[in-house]
Design a protein around this motif. Structure first.
Motif, PDB file in Angstrom:
ATOM      1  N   MET A  47       0.823  -1.213   0.000  1.00 52.17           N
ATOM      2  CA  MET A  47       0.000   0.000   0.000  1.00 52.17           C
ATOM      3  C   MET A  47       0.854   1.260   0.000  1.00 52.17           C
ATOM      4  SD  MET A  47      -3.388  -0.770   2.296  1.00 52.17           S
ATOM      5  CE  MET A  47      -2.504  -0.708   3.832  1.00 52.17           C
ATOM      6  N   HIS A  48       2.060   1.180   0.522  1.00 51.56           N
ATOM      7  CA  HIS A  48       2.954   2.339   0.510  1.00 51.56           C
ATOM      8  C   HIS A  48       3.795   2.383  -0.760  1.00 51.56           C
ATOM      9  CE1 HIS A  48       2.766   2.337   5.168  1.00 51.56           C
ATOM     10  NE2 HIS A  48       1.716   2.909   4.633  1.00 51.56           N
ATOM     11  N   ALA A  49       4.110   1.228  -1.316  1.00 49.36           N
ATOM     12  CA  ALA A  49       4.981   1.173  -2.487  1.00 49.36           C
ATOM     13  C   ALA A  49       4.274   1.613  -3.766  1.00 49.36           C
ATOM     14  CB  ALA A  49       5.549  -0.233  -2.658  1.00 49.36           C
ATOM     15  N   VAL A  50       3.019   1.267  -3.932  1.00 48.40           N
ATOM     16  CA  VAL A  50       2.307   1.597  -5.178  1.00 48.40           C
ATOM     17  C   VAL A  50       2.150   3.109  -5.362  1.00 48.40           C
ATOM     18  CG1 VAL A  50       0.118   1.380  -6.416  1.00 48.40           C
ATOM     19  CG2 VAL A  50       1.198  -0.637  -5.434  1.00 48.40           C
ATOM     20  N   PRO A  51       1.654   3.868  -4.361  1.00 45.50           N
ATOM     21  CA  PRO A  51       1.574   5.318  -4.582  1.00 45.50           C
ATOM     22  C   PRO A  51       2.949   5.956  -4.758  1.00 45.50           C
ATOM     23  CG  PRO A  51       0.650   4.733  -2.438  1.00 45.50           C
ATOM     24  CD  PRO A  51       1.029   3.474  -3.109  1.00 45.50           C
ATOM     25  N   THR A  52       3.951   5.392  -4.090  1.00 44.72           N
ATOM     26  CA  THR A  52       5.314   5.876  -4.257  1.00 44.72           C
ATOM     27  C   THR A  52       5.769   5.695  -5.700  1.00 44.72           C
ATOM     28  OG1 THR A  52       5.912   5.455  -1.964  1.00 44.72           O
ATOM     29  CG2 THR A  52       7.691   5.419  -3.555  1.00 44.72           C
ATOM     30  N   ALA A  53       5.512   4.519  -6.265  1.00 47.78           N
ATOM     31  CA  ALA A  53       5.904   4.232  -7.644  1.00 47.78           C
ATOM     32  C   ALA A  53       5.174   5.147  -8.623  1.00 47.78           C
ATOM     33  CB  ALA A  53       5.620   2.772  -7.972  1.00 47.78           C
ATOM     34  N   VAL A  54       3.889   5.355  -8.407  1.00 52.04           N
ATOM     35  CA  VAL A  54       3.106   6.202  -9.302  1.00 52.04           C
ATOM     36  C   VAL A  54       3.605   7.646  -9.239  1.00 52.04           C
ATOM     37  CG1 VAL A  54       0.805   7.165  -9.721  1.00 52.04           C
ATOM     38  CG2 VAL A  54       1.071   4.721  -9.260  1.00 52.04           C
ATOM     39  N   ALA A  55       3.778   8.167  -8.039  1.00 56.13           N
ATOM     40  CA  ALA A  55       4.206   9.560  -7.883  1.00 56.13           C
ATOM     41  C   ALA A  55       5.595   9.794  -8.469  1.00 56.13           C
ATOM     42  CB  ALA A  55       4.181   9.952  -6.408  1.00 56.13           C
ATOM     43  N   SER A  56       6.522   8.893  -8.214  1.00 61.04           N
ATOM     44  CA  SER A  56       7.870   9.090  -8.755  1.00 61.04           C
ATOM     45  C   SER A  56       7.881   8.932 -10.270  1.00 61.04           C
ATOM     46  CB  SER A  56       8.872   8.152  -8.091  1.00 61.04           C
ATOM     47  OG  SER A  56       8.590   6.811  -8.388  1.00 61.04           O
ATOM     48  N   SER A  57       7.055   8.042 -10.809  1.00 56.07           N
ATOM     49  CA  SER A  57       6.975   7.886 -12.262  1.00 56.07           C
ATOM     50  C   SER A  57       6.429   9.144 -12.919  1.00 56.07           C
ATOM     51  CB  SER A  57       6.109   6.695 -12.631  1.00 56.07           C
ATOM     52  OG  SER A  57       6.747   5.502 -12.307  1.00 56.07           O
ATOM     53  N   ALA A 102       4.729  -0.042 -11.080  1.00 61.99           N
ATOM     54  CA  ALA A 102       4.058  -0.272  -9.795  1.00 61.99           C
ATOM     55  C   ALA A 102       4.331  -1.662  -9.228  1.00 61.99           C
ATOM     56  CB  ALA A 102       2.563  -0.007  -9.911  1.00 61.99           C
ATOM     57  N   PRO A 103       4.188  -2.744  -9.994  1.00 64.32           N
ATOM     58  CA  PRO A 103       4.522  -4.053  -9.422  1.00 64.32           C
ATOM     59  C   PRO A 103       6.019  -4.218  -9.151  1.00 64.32           C
ATOM     60  CG  PRO A 103       3.357  -4.316 -11.516  1.00 64.32           C
ATOM     61  CD  PRO A 103       3.586  -2.871 -11.315  1.00 64.32           C
ATOM     62  N   ILE A 105       8.301  -1.862  -8.353  1.00 62.90           N
ATOM     63  CA  ILE A 105       8.696  -1.106  -7.159  1.00 62.90           C
ATOM     64  C   ILE A 105       8.128  -1.768  -5.907  1.00 62.90           C
ATOM     65  CG2 ILE A 105       8.451   1.120  -5.970  1.00 62.90           C
ATOM     66  CD1 ILE A 105      10.468   1.152  -8.264  1.00 62.90           C
ATOM     67  N   SER A 106       6.916  -2.287  -5.998  1.00 60.71           N
ATOM     68  CA  SER A 106       6.325  -2.989  -4.854  1.00 60.71           C
ATOM     69  C   SER A 106       7.177  -4.185  -4.458  1.00 60.71           C
ATOM     70  CB  SER A 106       4.914  -3.460  -5.187  1.00 60.71           C
ATOM     71  OG  SER A 106       4.091  -2.362  -5.443  1.00 60.71           O
ATOM     72  N   LEU A 107       7.603  -4.947  -5.431  1.00 63.59           N
ATOM     73  CA  LEU A 107       8.471  -6.092  -5.161  1.00 63.59           C
ATOM     74  C   LEU A 107       9.821  -5.640  -4.620  1.00 63.59           C
ATOM     75  CD1 LEU A 107       8.786  -9.135  -5.265  1.00 63.59           C
ATOM     76  CD2 LEU A 107       9.544  -8.903  -7.628  1.00 63.59           C
ATOM     77  N   ASN A 108      10.354  -4.552  -5.160  1.00 69.86           N
ATOM     78  CA  ASN A 108      11.629  -4.016  -4.655  1.00 69.86           C
ATOM     79  C   ASN A 108      11.520  -3.632  -3.183  1.00 69.86           C
ATOM     80  OD1 ASN A 108      12.970  -4.295  -7.062  1.00 69.86           O
ATOM     81  ND2 ASN A 108      12.728  -2.161  -7.657  1.00 69.86           N
ATOM     82  N   PHE A 109      10.434  -2.966  -2.798  1.00 70.73           N
ATOM     83  CA  PHE A 109      10.289  -2.553  -1.403  1.00 70.73           C
ATOM     84  C   PHE A 109       9.979  -3.730  -0.489  1.00 70.73           C
ATOM     85  CE2 PHE A 109       9.865   1.876  -2.959  1.00 70.73           C
ATOM     86  CZ  PHE A 109      10.944   2.377  -2.248  1.00 70.73           C
ATOM     87  N   TRP A 110       9.318  -4.731  -0.988  1.00 67.78           N
ATOM     88  CA  TRP A 110       9.110  -5.931  -0.174  1.00 67.78           C
ATOM     89  C   TRP A 110      10.459  -6.601   0.098  1.00 67.78           C
ATOM     90  CZ3 TRP A 110       9.621 -11.263  -1.300  1.00 67.78           C
ATOM     91  CH2 TRP A 110       9.155 -12.098  -0.284  1.00 67.78           C
ATOM     92  N   CYS A 111      11.306  -6.701  -0.936  1.00 66.46           N
ATOM     93  CA  CYS A 111      12.653  -7.259  -0.749  1.00 66.46           C
ATOM     94  C   CYS A 111      13.472  -6.385   0.199  1.00 66.46           C
ATOM     95  CB  CYS A 111      13.371  -7.401  -2.088  1.00 66.46           C
ATOM     96  SG  CYS A 111      12.661  -8.665  -3.155  1.00 66.46           S
ATOM     97  N   TYR A 112      13.312  -5.074   0.065  1.00 60.89           N
ATOM     98  CA  TYR A 112      13.984  -4.129   0.952  1.00 60.89           C
ATOM     99  C   TYR A 112      13.589  -4.386   2.404  1.00 60.89           C
ATOM    100  CZ  TYR A 112      14.646   0.493   3.164  1.00 60.89           C
ATOM    101  OH  TYR A 112      14.962   1.524   3.998  1.00 60.89           O
ATOM    102  N   GLU A 113      12.294  -4.579   2.644  1.00 63.53           N
ATOM    103  CA  GLU A 113      11.830  -4.857   4.001  1.00 63.53           C
ATOM    104  C   GLU A 113      12.356  -6.205   4.505  1.00 63.53           C
ATOM    105  OE1 GLU A 113      10.435  -2.920   6.118  1.00 63.53           O
ATOM    106  OE2 GLU A 113       9.887  -1.277   4.794  1.00 63.53           O
ATOM    107  N   MET A 114      12.395  -7.200   3.643  1.00 61.97           N
ATOM    108  CA  MET A 114      12.940  -8.507   4.040  1.00 61.97           C
ATOM    109  C   MET A 114      14.429  -8.394   4.405  1.00 61.97           C
ATOM    110  SD  MET A 114      10.733 -10.979   4.026  1.00 61.97           S
ATOM    111  CE  MET A 114       9.481  -9.911   4.665  1.00 61.97           C
ATOM    112  N   MET A 115      15.174  -7.634   3.615  1.00 62.95           N
ATOM    113  CA  MET A 115      16.603  -7.457   3.912  1.00 62.95           C
ATOM    114  C   MET A 115      16.799  -6.644   5.188  1.00 62.95           C
ATOM    115  SD  MET A 115      18.244  -9.292   1.937  1.00 62.95           S
ATOM    116  CE  MET A 115      19.842  -8.792   2.526  1.00 62.95           C
TER     117      MET A 115
END
Length: 133
Positions: A47-57, A102-103, A105-115
């Motif tokens: 939910m945080h990654a998708v608006p982030t991806a849209v806004a930065s794009s 959007a997908p 960046i969402s996956l990137n931030f999920w990996c970021y959180e896992m790391m």
């Protein structure tokens, strides 16, 4: 010709990464304010990654278009791009970019959180993602 578009590429990537991480961490911090946990769940991360991806794009898309056109040798500068396409034309194809980004960046931030969970374990007080509640 090997380095055509290097300047716009570097500027585009710096702006994109800065906006992505800045907005994502701001949304995470607001969400976590006053809570006992340090990091969020997978769903909240998305939910945080998708608006982030849209806004930065949206913010970086004209630079990305300029970069691509520089690399193909079609443009000489930003004003040339705006003059020939108009401001609205600089955003042509943005919806496809958002569908791609959007997908990803969402996956990137999920990996970021896992790391973060691995590198900064719960015992250090900076902790981990809640996988389930």
């Amino acid at each position: 010709s090997l380095f055509m578009g290097l300047g716009p590429s570097a500027l585009c990537q710096m702006a994109n990464l800065g906006l992505n991480f800045g907005m994502y961490e701001t949304l995470q911090a607001r969400h976590l304010a006053g809570r006992k946990t340090q990091r969020t769940s997978f769903a909240v991360t998305l939910m945080h990654a998708v608006p982030t991806a849209v806004a930065s794009s949206v913010a970086v898309y004209p630079l990305d278009l300029l970069r691509r056109q520089y690399q193909m040798g079609e443009r000489r500068g930003a004003w040339d791009l705006i003059r020939s396409l108009g401001l609205r034309g600089c955003y042509r194809g943005l919806h496809f970019e958002i569908l791609k980004v959007a997908p990803a960046i969402s996956l990137n931030f999920w990996c970021y959180e896992m790391m973060r969970q691995v590198v900064l374990p719960a015992t250090a007080g900076t902790s981990a993602i809640m996988v389930s509640r």
